[in-house]
Write a protein that holds these residues in place. Structure first.
Motif, PDB file in Angstrom:
ATOM      1  N   HIS A  27      70.085  34.194   8.484  1.00  0.00           N
ATOM      2  CA  HIS A  27      70.075  32.899   8.365  1.00  0.00           C
ATOM      3  C   HIS A  27      69.551  32.629   6.804  1.00  0.00           C
ATOM      4  O   HIS A  27      68.104  32.210   6.925  1.00  0.00           O
ATOM      5  N   ASP A  47      72.348  33.288  13.626  1.00  0.00           N
ATOM      6  CA  ASP A  47      71.772  32.481  14.682  1.00  0.00           C
ATOM      7  C   ASP A  47      72.669  31.435  15.306  1.00  0.00           C
ATOM      8  O   ASP A  47      72.830  31.082  16.558  1.00  0.00           O
ATOM      9  N   GLU A  96      61.914  28.615  12.513  1.00  0.00           N
ATOM     10  CA  GLU A  96      63.051  29.661  12.522  1.00  0.00           C
ATOM     11  C   GLU A  96      62.862  30.519  13.645  1.00  0.00           C
ATOM     12  O   GLU A  96      63.792  31.099  14.340  1.00  0.00           O
ATOM     13  N   ALA A 100      65.395  31.707  17.040  1.00  0.00           N
ATOM     14  CA  ALA A 100      65.875  32.857  17.351  1.00  0.00           C
ATOM     15  C   ALA A 100      65.412  33.043  18.928  1.00  0.00           C
ATOM     16  O   ALA A 100      66.464  33.741  19.490  1.00  0.00           O
ATOM     17  N   VAL A 103      68.420  31.845  20.743  1.00  0.00           N
ATOM     18  CA  VAL A 103      69.438  32.742  20.938  1.00  0.00           C
ATOM     19  C   VAL A 103      69.185  33.684  21.907  1.00  0.00           C
ATOM     20  O   VAL A 103      70.262  34.006  22.972  1.00  0.00           O
ATOM     21  N   HIS A 136      68.490  24.003  16.833  1.00  0.00           N
ATOM     22  CA  HIS A 136      69.486  24.291  15.885  1.00  0.00           C
ATOM     23  C   HIS A 136      69.859  23.090  15.126  1.00  0.00           C
ATOM     24  O   HIS A 136      69.710  23.143  13.747  1.00  0.00           O
ATOM     25  N   SER A 193      70.542  40.434  19.436  1.00  0.00           N
ATOM     26  CA  SER A 193      70.662  39.679  18.002  1.00  0.00           C
ATOM     27  C   SER A 193      69.464  38.630  17.961  1.00  0.00           C
ATOM     28  O   SER A 193      68.608  38.579  17.057  1.00  0.00           O
ATOM     29  N   GLY A 194      69.296  37.824  18.897  1.00  0.00           N
ATOM     30  CA  GLY A 194      68.130  36.991  19.029  1.00  0.00           C
ATOM     31  C   GLY A 194      66.890  37.669  18.968  1.00  0.00           C
ATOM     32  O   GLY A 194      65.944  37.230  18.193  1.00  0.00           O
ATOM     33  N   MET A 197      66.294  39.193  15.434  1.00  0.00           N
ATOM     34  CA  MET A 197      65.869  37.937  14.502  1.00  0.00           C
ATOM     35  C   MET A 197      64.575  37.258  14.594  1.00  0.00           C
ATOM     36  O   MET A 197      63.716  36.904  13.693  1.00  0.00           O
TER      37      MET A 197
END
Length: 202
Positions: A27, A47, A96, A100, A103, A136, A193-194, A197
């Motif tokens: 991101h 994200d 931020e 994450a 997600v 988001h 992935s979350g 991040m």
């Protein structure tokens, strides 16, 4: 057939590892200026991309056929609200990291949707979807360049988000057709992935 299934599973896990490795830098900071910038913004950060698709996937798995648009509708409404808040100086600290975490939460929702013992009531799931959308949206709104049109920028990211939700709904319908391993791999991709991040933002 068994060899093909094994190969498909390995490919899915390889994709999971590859995307999770790069997710921490998914991101990048950039300022929005126009409808086009707004449209591209959800595609520019993994994200946002994963969150929008995950909402469609979860809705396809968890909601009755006639109510599957409720997930995307809740997300889009809260996304817009979240984007408005920074225009009035309202911005959460640690945003931020919060994005994450959202997600990860959506990945957990996806996993729970296929596990009866873990399944959450639909209103709770929609509440988590709305909370994720708020975070988001704030991230989107915080990146609007000073003096630029909020309406044009918002129209862009709302349109892109709706398209990603639609893609998630279509993919979710396909994954429901007995492809349990593919669903688990996809849910794992979102959650891992979350986590990657989050580790990169703490």
């Amino acid at each position: 057939m068994q060899d093909l299934k094994t190969l498909s599973r390995r490919a899915a896990f390889a994709a999971l590892a590859l995307l999770a490795t790069g997710a921490a830098q998914a991101h990048p900071g950039h300022d929005g200026h126009s409808l086009v910038d707004g449209f591209l913004h959800p595609f520019a950060g993994l994200d946002h991309l994963l969150a929008m698709a995950a909402v469609g996937l979860w809705s396809a798995a968890e909601l009755p056929a006639g109510r599957r648009l409720a997930g995307p509708a809740v997300f889009l409404a809260m996304l817009l609200l979240g984007a408005v808040l920074p225009q009035f100086g309202l911005l959460l600290p640690g945003l931020e990291a919060g994005v994450a975490v959202s997600v990860v939460a959506l990945g957990v929702l996806m996993i729970a949707a296929r596990q009866p013992a873990l399944r959450l009531p639909v209103p709770v799931g929609l509440g988590l979807v709305g909370l994720a959308a708020l975070l988001h949206g704030m991230a989107h709104g915080a990146e609007l360049a000073v003096g630029q049109s909020f309406a044009a920028y918002a129209a862009g990211f709302m349109t892109a988000s709706a398209l990603l939700h639609g893609a998630g709904l279509v993919a979710g319908g396909w994954l429901q057709a007995g492809r349990v391993w593919a669903w688990r791999a996809t849910a794992g991709l979102v959650g891992a992935s979350g986590l990657a991040m989050l580790a990169g933002r703490l």
